[in-house]
Design a protein around this motif. Structure first.
Motif, PDB file in Angstrom:
ATOM      1  N   ARG A 121       6.277   8.836   9.927  1.00  0.00           N
ATOM      2  CA  ARG A 121       7.341   8.385  11.238  1.00  0.00           C
ATOM      3  C   ARG A 121       6.198   8.629  12.560  1.00  0.00           C
ATOM      4  O   ARG A 121       6.862   8.355  13.664  1.00  0.00           O
ATOM      5  CB  ARG A 121       8.697   9.073  11.189  1.00  0.00           C
ATOM      6  N   PHE A 160       3.666   3.626  -9.753  1.00  0.00           N
ATOM      7  CA  PHE A 160       2.431   4.504 -10.396  1.00  0.00           C
ATOM      8  C   PHE A 160       2.813   5.030 -11.724  1.00  0.00           C
ATOM      9  O   PHE A 160       1.964   5.894 -12.295  1.00  0.00           O
ATOM     10  CB  PHE A 160       1.993   4.989  -8.724  1.00  0.00           C
ATOM     11  N   GLY A 215       7.526   1.369   1.780  1.00  0.00           N
ATOM     12  CA  GLY A 215       8.341   2.516   0.572  1.00  0.00           C
ATOM     13  C   GLY A 215       7.120   3.281   0.508  1.00  0.00           C
ATOM     14  O   GLY A 215       6.573   4.487   0.213  1.00  0.00           O
ATOM     15  N   LEU A 216       6.961   4.143   2.249  1.00  0.00           N
ATOM     16  CA  LEU A 216       6.191   4.970   2.167  1.00  0.00           C
ATOM     17  C   LEU A 216       7.320   6.187   1.719  1.00  0.00           C
ATOM     18  O   LEU A 216       8.703   6.149   2.779  1.00  0.00           O
ATOM     19  CB  LEU A 216       5.395   5.446   3.938  1.00  0.00           C
ATOM     20  N   LEU A 217       7.274   7.703   1.239  1.00  0.00           N
ATOM     21  CA  LEU A 217       7.678   8.725   1.785  1.00  0.00           C
ATOM     22  C   LEU A 217       7.501   9.425   2.476  1.00  0.00           C
ATOM     23  O   LEU A 217       6.635   9.825   2.633  1.00  0.00           O
ATOM     24  CB  LEU A 217       7.452   9.543   0.672  1.00  0.00           C
ATOM     25  N   PRO A 218       8.682   8.870   3.516  1.00  0.00           N
ATOM     26  CA  PRO A 218       8.557   9.831   4.683  1.00  0.00           C
ATOM     27  C   PRO A 218       8.748  11.685   4.621  1.00  0.00           C
ATOM     28  O   PRO A 218       7.797  12.340   5.823  1.00  0.00           O
ATOM     29  CB  PRO A 218      10.162  10.004   5.524  1.00  0.00           C
ATOM     30  N   TRP A 219       8.945  12.300   3.477  1.00  0.00           N
ATOM     31  CA  TRP A 219       8.975  13.328   3.799  1.00  0.00           C
ATOM     32  C   TRP A 219       7.014  14.377   2.888  1.00  0.00           C
ATOM     33  O   TRP A 219       6.989  15.435   2.159  1.00  0.00           O
ATOM     34  CB  TRP A 219       9.647  14.145   2.434  1.00  0.00           C
ATOM     35  N   ARG A 220       6.380  13.087   2.759  1.00  0.00           N
ATOM     36  CA  ARG A 220       4.579  13.468   2.585  1.00  0.00           C
ATOM     37  C   ARG A 220       4.209  13.382   3.617  1.00  0.00           C
ATOM     38  O   ARG A 220       4.165  11.851   4.315  1.00  0.00           O
ATOM     39  CB  ARG A 220       4.299  12.669   1.274  1.00  0.00           C
ATOM     40  N   THR A 257      13.535   1.252  -3.372  1.00  0.00           N
ATOM     41  CA  THR A 257      12.097   0.752  -3.212  1.00  0.00           C
ATOM     42  C   THR A 257      11.118   2.586  -3.545  1.00  0.00           C
ATOM     43  O   THR A 257      10.157   2.330  -3.328  1.00  0.00           O
ATOM     44  CB  THR A 257      11.455   0.990  -1.161  1.00  0.00           C
ATOM     45  N   PHE A 283       5.529  -3.706  -0.749  1.00  0.00           N
ATOM     46  CA  PHE A 283       6.808  -3.377  -0.287  1.00  0.00           C
ATOM     47  C   PHE A 283       7.029  -4.260   1.309  1.00  0.00           C
ATOM     48  O   PHE A 283       5.818  -3.946   2.331  1.00  0.00           O
ATOM     49  CB  PHE A 283       7.679  -2.377  -0.714  1.00  0.00           C
ATOM     50  N   ARG A 314      -2.712   3.530  -0.327  1.00  0.00           N
ATOM     51  CA  ARG A 314      -1.736   4.303  -1.683  1.00  0.00           C
ATOM     52  C   ARG A 314      -2.388   3.661  -2.708  1.00  0.00           C
ATOM     53  O   ARG A 314      -2.511   3.931  -3.917  1.00  0.00           O
ATOM     54  CB  ARG A 314      -0.697   4.145  -1.210  1.00  0.00           C
ATOM     55  N   ALA A 315      -2.330   2.183  -2.549  1.00  0.00           N
ATOM     56  CA  ALA A 315      -1.895   1.569  -3.578  1.00  0.00           C
ATOM     57  C   ALA A 315      -3.703   0.712  -4.049  1.00  0.00           C
ATOM     58  O   ALA A 315      -3.673   0.840  -5.204  1.00  0.00           O
ATOM     59  CB  ALA A 315      -1.746  -0.059  -2.955  1.00  0.00           C
ATOM     60  N   GLN A 372      12.184  17.616   9.498  1.00  0.00           N
ATOM     61  CA  GLN A 372      10.789  17.611   8.385  1.00  0.00           C
ATOM     62  C   GLN A 372      10.985  16.201   7.586  1.00  0.00           C
ATOM     63  O   GLN A 372      10.243  15.335   6.686  1.00  0.00           O
ATOM     64  CB  GLN A 372      11.401  18.547   7.417  1.00  0.00           C
ATOM     65  N   LEU A 405      -0.405  10.176  -3.580  1.00  0.00           N
ATOM     66  CA  LEU A 405       0.991   9.709  -5.120  1.00  0.00           C
ATOM     67  C   LEU A 405       0.817   9.215  -6.264  1.00  0.00           C
ATOM     68  O   LEU A 405       1.163   9.351  -7.380  1.00  0.00           O
ATOM     69  CB  LEU A 405       2.497   9.307  -4.229  1.00  0.00           C
ATOM     70  N   GLY A 406       0.436   8.354  -5.865  1.00  0.00           N
ATOM     71  CA  GLY A 406      -0.443   7.275  -7.079  1.00  0.00           C
ATOM     72  C   GLY A 406      -1.693   7.847  -8.020  1.00  0.00           C
ATOM     73  O   GLY A 406      -1.755   7.489  -9.138  1.00  0.00           O
ATOM     74  N   VAL A 416       8.406   2.457  -6.019  1.00  0.00           N
ATOM     75  CA  VAL A 416       7.076   2.985  -5.840  1.00  0.00           C
ATOM     76  C   VAL A 416       6.938   3.665  -7.133  1.00  0.00           C
ATOM     77  O   VAL A 416       5.694   3.711  -7.442  1.00  0.00           O
ATOM     78  CB  VAL A 416       7.047   3.463  -5.015  1.00  0.00           C
TER      79      VAL A 416
END
Ligand SMILES: Nc1ncnc2c1ncn2[C@@H]1O[C@H](COP(=O)(O)OP(=O)(O)OP(=O)(O)O)[C@@H](O)[C@H]1O
Ligand SMILES: [Mg+2]
Lengths: 253, 255
Positions: free
Chosen positions: B130, A157, B83-88, A149, B79, B144-145, A248, B96-97, A153
């Protein structure tokens, strides 16, 4: 376990080990030149510290270790990111890695001395070899298991390839890479001694060889104790770092 | 957006199975359409084809007359698992976009914050995904979209994983935002109420292989009343159509 109780448990376990050692020495009435007692070894360590040899050797060893370990990590991570992304390339390289990996770095030592001479280089190369493969393999595996995924993504983008690598693939693979780094610190520390037995005139490995040559077994044991203790400290430090990464990255709450 | 004659086959263990067969439909600007069908009928696959994530075996997808050859910023997919980035952080995710665009950092942040405000999460900008509930995560994904201002938004069962109250609230928010942003939305769902409540048209999908069986316009004006006669009427029609369009002999099937 809470950190405090874990530290306490570690201290207790080490105390137990020393006690068992002392008991063996006393029950067996071993001669000091056959199995030195904890006290003798402690005296040996103090002696080494007084003369300054201890810090010199420790510093040299840690520097060599850092040089070998960090250069191996950087190379292995960069190579692993590339190989993990290009599937056909890894199919080709994987068998080569599997042939090289089981060979102990020490087996290469005759060649290493021939090619790199003596001094710092052989020890660093051996540590490099010991750290390289675990980091490479865990990086490739991590890159290949990046959540599809996230890749979609990124495509969506329209992230350019390099940015995809630095912004998505690397951070997403990082917890698993950190685990590989943790494993590698253990394996490569093991090879520090052997590395320094090959053509070095300093360091903890040399301390052991040198002390054996003059039959100072208490100092040999002092070298062993120092290697063990610093191995433990390194492992704990990296373990803390790994846990921090896990937090983290949201792997644990 | 125009899809013509889309077919897709998957080969699994040497057996080739058609998943989609000859799917054609059109979506006008500012329209919301729903693709409704039971689990496994190929809804996600269809959405992936529309977004350019996979190539159809036959047929084409065009957006504004241009054939789709791969994923693009024109057409953003939300999605099923966000589909979020867990480290951001939340803000980092929304940015991001925007990182491709030659925007100064301050402007990028400002734009991301504007869209976070739109979904009511500006106070969560510094949090990590999270730390948010499922509904909040879905909102972040939406922000984000929207931040890249796509022409078309593809949503794969966007509210399937949240509770009923949150779902209703998110649906209303989506309608409000769609009015403001004038985005075209195609959403996939297996929730009849959701399809009827949100969309201008509902496409009913049949399975094995997936085809569009019926198209149903939802006449009632927006904003809709979930308890209103019209709403219930359309809902009943969908149910009936599903009965009628069901492939015979009928398998066990309940909605
Ligand atoms: N990459 C793939 N390879 C092989 N088969 C696939 C693949 N993707 C989907 N399929 C098959 O295609 C069919 C349709 O899958 P799809 O995910 O599109 O269904 P869906 O309608 O979205 O279902 P759900 O409501 O459960 O999400 C399924 O039978 C699935 O097994
Ligand atoms: Mg699906």
């Amino acid at each position: 376990m809470r950190p405090l109780s874990k530290t306490a448990a570690t201290a207790f376990a080490l105390l137990l080990l020393v006690a068992a050692w002392q008991a063996v020495v006393q029950i067996g009435h071993y001669d000091r030149s056959l199995l030195p007692s904890p006290l003798h070894v402690a005296q040996g360590i103090v002696e080494l510290a007084r003369s300054g040899v201890l810090f010199e050797d420790l510093q040299v060893s840690l520097l060599r270790f850092a040089a070998g370990y960090f250069s191996a990590s950087v190379c292995a991570i960069l190579l692993g990111l590339t190989l993990g992304r290009i599937r056909p390339l890894w199919t080709l390289v994987d068998p080569i890695v599997q042939v090289l990996r089981p060979v102990s770095p020490i087996a290469w030592s005759p060649f290493i001395v021939l090619w790199f001479g003596i001094g710092n280089a052989p020890a660093i190369v051996i540590i490099f070899l010991a750290a390289f493969f675990p980091v490479l393999l865990s990086t490739v595996k991590a890159v290949r298991s990046v959540d599809a995924t996230y890749l979609k993504v990124a495509q969506n983008f329209e992230l350019p390839p390099l940015r995809l690598l630095t912004r998505i693939v690397f951070p997403s693979a990082f917890p698993q890479i950190a685990h590989g780094l943790h494993l590698a610190i253990g394996t490569s520390w093991i090879f520090l001694v052997s590395g320094e037995m090959v053509g070095s005139q300093s360091g903890l490995g040399f301390l052991i060889v040198d002390s054996r040559n003059v039959l100072r077994l208490d100092l040999v044991m002092a070298g062993i104790v120092l290697i063990g203790v610093f191995g433990l400290l390194l492992d704990r430090t990296v373990g803390l770092l790994e846990r921090w990464v896990g937090r983290q990255w949201g792997m644990e709450k | 957006m125009e899809a013509t004659g889309l077919s897709k086959r998957f080969t699994h263990k040497g057996r080739t199975e058609p998943v989609l067969n000859d799917v054609s439909f059109q979506v006008g600007q500012n329209e919301i359409i729903s693709i409704l069908g039971k689990s496994g009928c190929g809804k996600s696959t269809l959405l992936h084809l529309l977004g350019g994530f996979e190539r159809p075996d036959e047929g084409t997808v065009r957006i504004n007359g241009q054939p789709v050859t791969g994923p693009s910023r024109n057409c953003i997919m939300l999605f099923q698992h966000y589909g979020l980035l867990p480290w951001r952080t939340v803000l980092g995710n929304v940015e991001l976009g925007l990182e491709n665009e030659r925007l100064p950092a301050s402007e990028r942040k400002e734009r991301a914050m504007r869209y976070l405000r739109k979904v009511g999460l500006e106070d969560k900008a510094g949090a990590f995904p999270r730390q948010l509930s499922g509904g909040m995560q879905q909102r972040v994904a939406l922000a984000r979209a929207l931040a890249v201002q796509p022409k078309l938004l593809l949503m794969d069962e966007p509210f399937a994983a949240v509770d009923t109250f949150t779902r209703y609230q998110l649906q209303d928010e989506l309608l409000r935002i769609q009015r403001e942003e004038r985005t075209t939305i195609i959403l996939v769902t297996h929730d009849i109420d959701e399809a009827v409540y949100l969309s201008d048209r509902v496409l009913l999908m049949g399975a094995n292989p997936g085809t569009i069986r019926t198209e149903l316009a939802v006449p009632a004006a927006k904003p809709r009343d979930r308890g209103h006669e019209d709403f219930l009427h359309v809902r009943r029609t969908v149910l009936e159509r599903f009965e009628l369009t069901r492939a015979a002999p009928a398998p066990e099937f309940s909605i």
